[in-house]
Design a protein around this motif. Structure first.
Motif, short mmCIF file in Angstrom:
data_model
loop_
_atom_site.label_atom_id
_atom_site.label_comp_id
_atom_site.label_asym_id
_atom_site.label_seq_id
_atom_site.Cartn_x
_atom_site.Cartn_y
_atom_site.Cartn_z
N TYR A 44 0.86 -1.18 0.00
CA TYR A 44 0.00 0.00 0.00
C TYR A 44 0.89 1.23 0.00
O TYR A 44 1.40 1.63 1.04
CB TYR A 44 -0.90 -0.05 1.24
CG TYR A 44 -1.97 1.01 1.31
CD1 TYR A 44 -2.95 1.08 0.34
CD2 TYR A 44 -2.00 1.91 2.36
CE1 TYR A 44 -3.95 2.04 0.42
CE2 TYR A 44 -2.98 2.86 2.45
CZ TYR A 44 -3.96 2.92 1.48
OH TYR A 44 -4.94 3.87 1.55
N TYR A 45 1.16 1.76 -1.18
CA TYR A 45 2.08 2.90 -1.35
C TYR A 45 3.43 2.60 -0.74
O TYR A 45 4.01 3.42 -0.02
CB TYR A 45 1.47 4.18 -0.77
CG TYR A 45 0.18 4.59 -1.42
CD1 TYR A 45 0.16 5.00 -2.75
CD2 TYR A 45 -1.02 4.51 -0.73
CE1 TYR A 45 -1.04 5.36 -3.36
CE2 TYR A 45 -2.21 4.87 -1.33
CZ TYR A 45 -2.21 5.29 -2.65
OH TYR A 45 -3.39 5.62 -3.26
N PRO A 69 -11.91 -2.72 -1.09
CA PRO A 69 -10.88 -1.73 -0.73
C PRO A 69 -11.47 -0.33 -0.66
O PRO A 69 -12.37 0.01 -1.44
CB PRO A 69 -9.85 -1.84 -1.86
CG PRO A 69 -10.08 -3.19 -2.45
CD PRO A 69 -11.54 -3.45 -2.30
N GLN A 74 -6.66 0.25 -5.41
CA GLN A 74 -5.93 -0.78 -4.65
C GLN A 74 -6.47 -2.19 -4.91
O GLN A 74 -5.95 -3.16 -4.36
CB GLN A 74 -5.98 -0.48 -3.16
CG GLN A 74 -5.19 0.74 -2.76
CD GLN A 74 -3.70 0.58 -3.06
OE1 GLN A 74 -3.13 -0.47 -2.82
NE2 GLN A 74 -3.08 1.60 -3.62
N ALA A 77 -3.82 -4.55 -6.27
CA ALA A 77 -2.79 -4.86 -5.27
C ALA A 77 -3.29 -5.90 -4.27
O ALA A 77 -2.56 -6.82 -3.89
CB ALA A 77 -2.35 -3.59 -4.54
#
Length: 185
Positions: A44-45, A69, A74, A77
């Protein structure tokens, strides 16, 4: 002084049992539960983040987990993190919602899960025995230093054994309950 030894022993046993419960929450049973995803981390980033901290996880049916999410970008991901985990799950992306069907466990897979559960139980018992050894060493050092009498030290050791036996019974009960959940079809 002996009260401190018993308190430390009791705290150590409780922590061992809680750790066992946490470990067993990740072991699959035949039913879906949000705790199955506790070990999955999503990039996450640039920060590995638990799914529960970046999405809404729900279990609408016994064999389905849904993940929504909070940020739509996201979704990929989260999907990638679940596919790469060791859970052997196959998520399905539907817009901004991820559905994870939980397949029924085969008999062989159930037996593997029971073995894993028993292994976790043995690790908890080893941790409890380590706490027992530490408590006995403390009692011995108090006896040697003359802070407690020999009779008090012997009584303390018997009480330590009783406390440890009770802790091991609790571990066995947790393991038996989890085995029952795993073997339930």
């Amino acid at each position: 002084m002996l009260e401190d030894v018993f308190k430390d022993l009791q705290d150590g046993i409780e922590k061992s049992i809680e750790a066992l419960r946490r470990d067993l929450a990740r072991v699959r049973t035949g039913r879906a539960h949000a705790g199955m995803l506790d070990g999955v981390r999503v990039d996450y980033y640039g920060v590995p983040t638990p799914i529960q901290q970046m999405a809404t996880v729900s279990v609408p049916e016994p064999r389905l987990i849904t993940i929504k999410p909070w940020e739509k970008n996201q979704v990929k991901a989260v999907d990638k993190a679940i596919r790469e985990s060791d859970l052997n799950l196959n998520p399905q992306v539907d817009g901004d919602l991820i559905r994870i069907p939980i397949p029924a466990l085969t008999e062989d897979r159930r037996k593997e899960m029971v073995k894993l559960t028993k292994k976790n139980g043995e690790e908890a018992k080893v941790a409890i025995r380590k706490h027992r050894r530490d408590a006995n060493e403390l009692v011995d050092s108090l006896d040697k230093d003359g802070e407690v009498s020999g009779d008090d030290a012997d009584r303390a050791k018997k009480k330590i054994e009783d406390v440890v036996a009770e802790g091991i019974k609790q571990v066995d009960a947790v393991i038996a309950h989890k085995e029952k959940d795993i073997l339930e079809v």
